[in-house]
Structure formats: C-alpha cells, structure tokens
Design a protein around this motif. Structure first.
Motif, PDB file in Angstrom:
ATOM      1  N   GLY A  64       0.783  -1.236   0.000  1.00 36.31           N
ATOM      2  CA  GLY A  64       0.000   0.000   0.000  1.00 36.31           C
ATOM      3  C   GLY A  64       0.812   1.282   0.000  1.00 36.31           C
ATOM      4  N   LEU A  65       1.996   1.243  -0.591  1.00 39.72           N
ATOM      5  CA  LEU A  65       2.868   2.425  -0.621  1.00 39.72           C
ATOM      6  C   LEU A  65       2.167   3.650  -1.209  1.00 39.72           C
ATOM      7  CD1 LEU A  65       5.660   3.782  -0.310  1.00 39.72           C
ATOM      8  CD2 LEU A  65       6.211   2.938  -2.594  1.00 39.72           C
ATOM      9  N   HIS A  66       1.503   3.484  -2.342  1.00 37.90           N
ATOM     10  CA  HIS A  66       0.874   4.632  -3.003  1.00 37.90           C
ATOM     11  C   HIS A  66      -0.283   5.201  -2.185  1.00 37.90           C
ATOM     12  CE1 HIS A  66       3.243   2.878  -6.270  1.00 37.90           C
ATOM     13  NE2 HIS A  66       3.391   4.140  -6.631  1.00 37.90           N
ATOM     14  N   ARG A  67      -1.040   4.309  -1.530  1.00 43.02           N
ATOM     15  CA  ARG A  67      -2.127   4.784  -0.654  1.00 43.02           C
ATOM     16  C   ARG A  67      -1.555   5.570   0.513  1.00 43.02           C
ATOM     17  NH1 ARG A  67      -4.531  -0.906   0.149  1.00 43.02           N
ATOM     18  NH2 ARG A  67      -2.701  -1.400  -1.071  1.00 43.02           N
ATOM     19  N   LEU A  68      -0.460   5.059   1.091  1.00 42.07           N
ATOM     20  CA  LEU A  68       0.175   5.739   2.220  1.00 42.07           C
ATOM     21  C   LEU A  68       0.668   7.124   1.799  1.00 42.07           C
ATOM     22  CD1 LEU A  68       1.194   5.502   5.185  1.00 42.07           C
ATOM     23  CD2 LEU A  68       3.355   4.708   4.234  1.00 42.07           C
ATOM     24  N   GLU A  69       1.351   7.186   0.649  1.00 44.89           N
ATOM     25  CA  GLU A  69       1.879   8.466   0.165  1.00 44.89           C
ATOM     26  C   GLU A  69       0.753   9.430  -0.210  1.00 44.89           C
ATOM     27  OE1 GLU A  69       4.988   9.542   0.355  1.00 44.89           O
ATOM     28  OE2 GLU A  69       5.592   7.640   1.227  1.00 44.89           O
ATOM     29  N   ALA A  70      -0.353   8.907  -0.721  1.00 39.93           N
ATOM     30  CA  ALA A  70      -1.496   9.760  -1.064  1.00 39.93           C
ATOM     31  C   ALA A  70      -2.080  10.377   0.212  1.00 39.93           C
ATOM     32  CB  ALA A  70      -2.560   8.957  -1.818  1.00 39.93           C
ATOM     33  N   CYS A  71      -2.169   9.591   1.274  1.00 38.05           N
ATOM     34  CA  CYS A  71      -2.652  10.118   2.559  1.00 38.05           C
ATOM     35  C   CYS A  71      -1.734  11.230   3.053  1.00 38.05           C
ATOM     36  CB  CYS A  71      -2.737   9.011   3.608  1.00 38.05           C
ATOM     37  SG  CYS A  71      -4.135   7.919   3.386  1.00 38.05           S
ATOM     38  N   LYS A  72      -0.420  11.002   2.940  1.00 39.75           N
ATOM     39  CA  LYS A  72       0.546  12.026   3.349  1.00 39.75           C
ATOM     40  C   LYS A  72       0.350  13.290   2.519  1.00 39.75           C
ATOM     41  CE  LYS A  72       4.486   9.134   4.643  1.00 39.75           C
ATOM     42  NZ  LYS A  72       5.849   8.791   4.211  1.00 39.75           N
ATOM     43  N   ALA A  73       0.175  13.116   1.210  1.00 37.80           N
ATOM     44  CA  ALA A  73       0.010  14.259   0.307  1.00 37.80           C
ATOM     45  C   ALA A  73      -1.228  15.072   0.663  1.00 37.80           C
ATOM     46  CB  ALA A  73      -0.070  13.777  -1.142  1.00 37.80           C
ATOM     47  N   LEU A  74      -2.244  14.404   1.196  1.00 37.18           N
ATOM     48  CA  LEU A  74      -3.481  15.089   1.587  1.00 37.18           C
ATOM     49  C   LEU A  74      -3.386  15.703   2.981  1.00 37.18           C
ATOM     50  CD1 LEU A  74      -6.096  12.536   0.221  1.00 37.18           C
ATOM     51  CD2 LEU A  74      -5.558  14.794  -0.717  1.00 37.18           C
ATOM     52  N   GLY A  75      -2.222  15.513   3.615  1.00 39.62           N
ATOM     53  CA  GLY A  75      -2.043  16.094   4.947  1.00 39.62           C
ATOM     54  C   GLY A  75      -2.639  15.264   6.063  1.00 39.62           C
ATOM     55  N   GLU A  76      -2.962  14.010   5.770  1.00 40.01           N
ATOM     56  CA  GLU A  76      -3.521  13.130   6.806  1.00 40.01           C
ATOM     57  C   GLU A  76      -2.417  12.770   7.804  1.00 40.01           C
ATOM     58  OE1 GLU A  76      -6.674  12.258   7.050  1.00 40.01           O
ATOM     59  OE2 GLU A  76      -7.318  13.032   5.106  1.00 40.01           O
ATOM     60  N   THR A  77      -2.798  12.545   9.054  1.00 42.08           N
ATOM     61  CA  THR A  77      -1.816  12.118  10.049  1.00 42.08           C
ATOM     62  C   THR A  77      -1.985  10.641  10.377  1.00 42.08           C
ATOM     63  OG1 THR A  77      -3.300  12.829  11.811  1.00 42.08           O
ATOM     64  CG2 THR A  77      -1.567  14.385  11.127  1.00 42.08           C
ATOM     65  N   THR A  78      -3.133  10.070   9.980  1.00 45.74           N
ATOM     66  CA  THR A  78      -3.362   8.642  10.201  1.00 45.74           C
ATOM     67  C   THR A  78      -3.739   7.990   8.878  1.00 45.74           C
ATOM     68  OG1 THR A  78      -5.710   8.941  10.720  1.00 45.74           O
ATOM     69  CG2 THR A  78      -4.172   8.951  12.586  1.00 45.74           C
ATOM     70  N   VAL A  79      -3.579   6.676   8.836  1.00 44.01           N
ATOM     71  CA  VAL A  79      -3.935   5.907   7.651  1.00 44.01           C
ATOM     72  C   VAL A  79      -4.690   4.671   8.128  1.00 44.01           C
ATOM     73  CG1 VAL A  79      -1.748   4.622   7.628  1.00 44.01           C
ATOM     74  CG2 VAL A  79      -3.045   4.883   5.508  1.00 44.01           C
ATOM     75  N   SER A  80      -5.665   4.250   7.343  1.00 44.94           N
ATOM     76  CA  SER A  80      -6.420   3.047   7.650  1.00 44.94           C
ATOM     77  C   SER A  80      -5.548   1.848   7.292  1.00 44.94           C
ATOM     78  CB  SER A  80      -7.702   3.073   6.810  1.00 44.94           C
ATOM     79  OG  SER A  80      -8.460   1.941   7.083  1.00 44.94           O
ATOM     80  N   ALA A  81      -5.385   0.911   8.242  1.00 52.10           N
ATOM     81  CA  ALA A  81      -4.453  -0.201   8.015  1.00 52.10           C
ATOM     82  C   ALA A  81      -4.954  -1.512   8.606  1.00 52.10           C
ATOM     83  CB  ALA A  81      -3.095   0.141   8.631  1.00 52.10           C
TER      84      ALA A  81
END
Length: 82
Positions: free
Chosen positions: A57-74
């Motif tokens: 899920g690298l791209h999903r993780l990086e997309a969350c970062k790009a959106l300024g999210e501090t958490t990710v669903s995992a």
C-alpha cells in the motif's frame, strides 16, 4: 479475520526497496480519488517493535501524506521476516 485500524503515519516505516517503486502520478491520482471517496483499501503493515513496517500500500500511504492526513487506515498482518 483482519481488524482495520487507524495508525499514525509517522509510526509506519517504508523499506527502501519498496520506496524505490513509488510512482508520483499514481500517488496524485489516488489522492484525488481519496478526496471524493476516502481511503477505500487499507494498507497492510506488520508490527515491528514500537512501530510498523509497510507490507502493501505504498501509493495509498503516500497519497494520505500528500493530503495532509496524520493517520492511515491499516490492517495488521503477521508477515514473515525475510
């Protein structure tokens, strides 16, 4: 059964080999879709001491970062150590 949880992005380590497969265009497209639909598929991580290692899920993780999210669903998985 896998249990979905929100993890702090800063606690997820991305292995160097995996980081090299990053496609910025894919991240951008995913980030745009996340703005409208949210994160549809959780990333997969495995516990590693106090932190987590990204399995999938690298791209999903990086997309969350790009959106300024501090958490990710995992999902937490028990992956074999290489």
């Amino acid at each position: 059964m896998l249990k979905k949880q929100a993890l702090a992005i800063q606690h997820i380590y991305v292995p160097v080999k995996r980081r090299q497969t990053l496609d910025p265009k894919k991240v951008e497209a995913l980030a745009e879709s996340m703005l409208t639909q949210g994160q549809e598929a959780p990333v997969l991580v495995r516990p590693y001491g106090e932190r987590f290692v990204l399995v999938e899920g690298l791209h999903r993780l990086e997309a969350c970062k790009a959106l300024g999210e501090t958490t990710v669903s995992a999902y937490l998985v028990q992956a074999r150590q290489h």
